[in-house]
Enzyme design. Sequence first.
Site, PDB file in Angstrom:
ATOM      1  N   SER A 165     -30.885  20.805  24.597  1.00  0.00           N
ATOM      2  CA  SER A 165     -31.047  21.783  25.673  1.00  0.00           C
ATOM      3  C   SER A 165     -30.923  23.185  25.091  1.00  0.00           C
ATOM      4  O   SER A 165     -30.039  23.468  24.280  1.00  0.00           O
ATOM      5  CB  SER A 165     -30.024  21.551  26.784  1.00  0.00           C
ATOM      6  OG  SER A 165     -28.700  21.507  26.275  1.00  0.00           O
ATOM      7  N   GLY A 174     -31.066  26.202  27.081  1.00  0.00           N
ATOM      8  CA  GLY A 174     -30.837  27.208  28.111  1.00  0.00           C
ATOM      9  C   GLY A 174     -32.133  27.657  28.753  1.00  0.00           C
ATOM     10  O   GLY A 174     -32.955  26.844  29.172  1.00  0.00           O
ATOM     11  N   GLU A 219     -34.670  28.692  27.449  1.00  0.00           N
ATOM     12  CA  GLU A 219     -35.854  28.280  26.678  1.00  0.00           C
ATOM     13  C   GLU A 219     -36.266  26.840  26.951  1.00  0.00           C
ATOM     14  O   GLU A 219     -37.231  26.354  26.361  1.00  0.00           O
ATOM     15  CB  GLU A 219     -35.603  28.471  25.181  1.00  0.00           C
ATOM     16  CG  GLU A 219     -35.357  29.899  24.753  1.00  0.00           C
ATOM     17  CD  GLU A 219     -35.041  29.987  23.273  1.00  0.00           C
ATOM     18  OE1 GLU A 219     -35.951  29.705  22.451  1.00  0.00           O
ATOM     19  OE2 GLU A 219     -33.899  30.320  22.931  1.00  0.00           O
ATOM     20  N   GLY A 220     -35.541  26.140  27.810  1.00  0.00           N
ATOM     21  CA  GLY A 220     -35.924  24.776  28.153  1.00  0.00           C
ATOM     22  C   GLY A 220     -35.207  23.742  27.306  1.00  0.00           C
ATOM     23  O   GLY A 220     -33.997  23.824  27.082  1.00  0.00           O
ATOM     24  N   GLY A 277     -26.696  21.280  32.610  1.00  0.00           N
ATOM     25  CA  GLY A 277     -26.914  20.355  31.504  1.00  0.00           C
ATOM     26  C   GLY A 277     -26.732  18.913  31.925  1.00  0.00           C
ATOM     27  O   GLY A 277     -27.439  18.010  31.445  1.00  0.00           O
ATOM     28  N   ASP A 278     -25.784  18.671  32.832  1.00  0.00           N
ATOM     29  CA  ASP A 278     -25.571  17.314  33.345  1.00  0.00           C
ATOM     30  C   ASP A 278     -26.766  16.853  34.170  1.00  0.00           C
ATOM     31  O   ASP A 278     -27.157  15.681  34.136  1.00  0.00           O
ATOM     32  CB  ASP A 278     -24.295  17.259  34.185  1.00  0.00           C
ATOM     33  CG  ASP A 278     -23.080  17.763  33.422  1.00  0.00           C
ATOM     34  OD1 ASP A 278     -23.068  17.624  32.185  1.00  0.00           O
ATOM     35  OD2 ASP A 278     -22.157  18.292  34.059  1.00  0.00           O
TER      36      ASP A 278
END
Length: 319
Positions: free
Chosen positions: A227, A229, A231-232, A258-259
């Site tokens: 991941s 952020g 930026e995908g 993120g989860d």
Amino acid sequence: MSRVVTLTLNPALDRSVTLDALRPGHVHRARGTRSDAGGKGVNVAACLADWGVPVAAAGILGQDNAAPFQALLAAKGIEDRFVRIPGETRTNLKLFDAETGDTTDLNLPGLAVDSATLDLVRALLRRDVTSDALVVLAGSLPGGVVPGIYAEIAAELRPRGARLVLDASGSALAAALAAPAEALPFAVKPNRHELEDWVGRPLPTLADVVGAARDLVARGIPLVVVSLGAEGALFAAADSMVHAHPPPTRVTSTVGAGDALVAGLVAGLHAGLDRVATARLAMAFAAGKLGLAGANLPARETVLAIARTVRVESLDVPV
């Protein structure tokens, strides 16, 4: 249909505080607060339940403040497989800066767990996990638990046909990635910082991240999701490397994004989607959750609409 089980050994009550702007050393007046039963595996299970995937949540809870977790699991129809022990589950503070959109986390120590409790959790997992199960091992470890616990659990469950999805950091991640081939997870989801910690150097460019992800695939991990952020996320496998770009998104809370990405990844694996479709769905889960507080997804139609806007770029890089 494969069974999905999440494991959260160190859950938390997430107390989120929204501030106009975070100024270290200053007195602040909160714009709003909320409290959510959380922890990585709990959040993953909550998002999967919102999507309609049958899921069980396992782990360890302090019996003195288990009520919020019980209420969440009951409300979302998640099977409760937690072991209760004396004491209180930890509370984490999350300070959301409305000016910048950043969240500052203050994670407090968790419960101390003895070997008998851990043995009971592992026995329940062995009982519940059947062939082709998807098992999410997620989050930090409580006191008294060795860093190699995720590798040990993987070694027990992989012979049963389970696919392990790991979302961990620090020594727990390092120990899991150093395990023998037969105890490696099926998929790992580090963020950029966690991947940098593992390789021991900064990864400032996408090419650097690609190289580190390629190294993990070469170690025998079939799917590596990094991941990034805003930026995908990068999705790396032996036969493909794709970069999923998120659509513009209004951010209400970054807690659990993120989860949600992990939940979307698991939902794609559960449905047998191809790599590109899985990347789109995972990114749509994360983007959809950003518009909501707590571990919640918007309506299914909204998530699918977001998925259609996710741009997936195939990187012409041998993995």
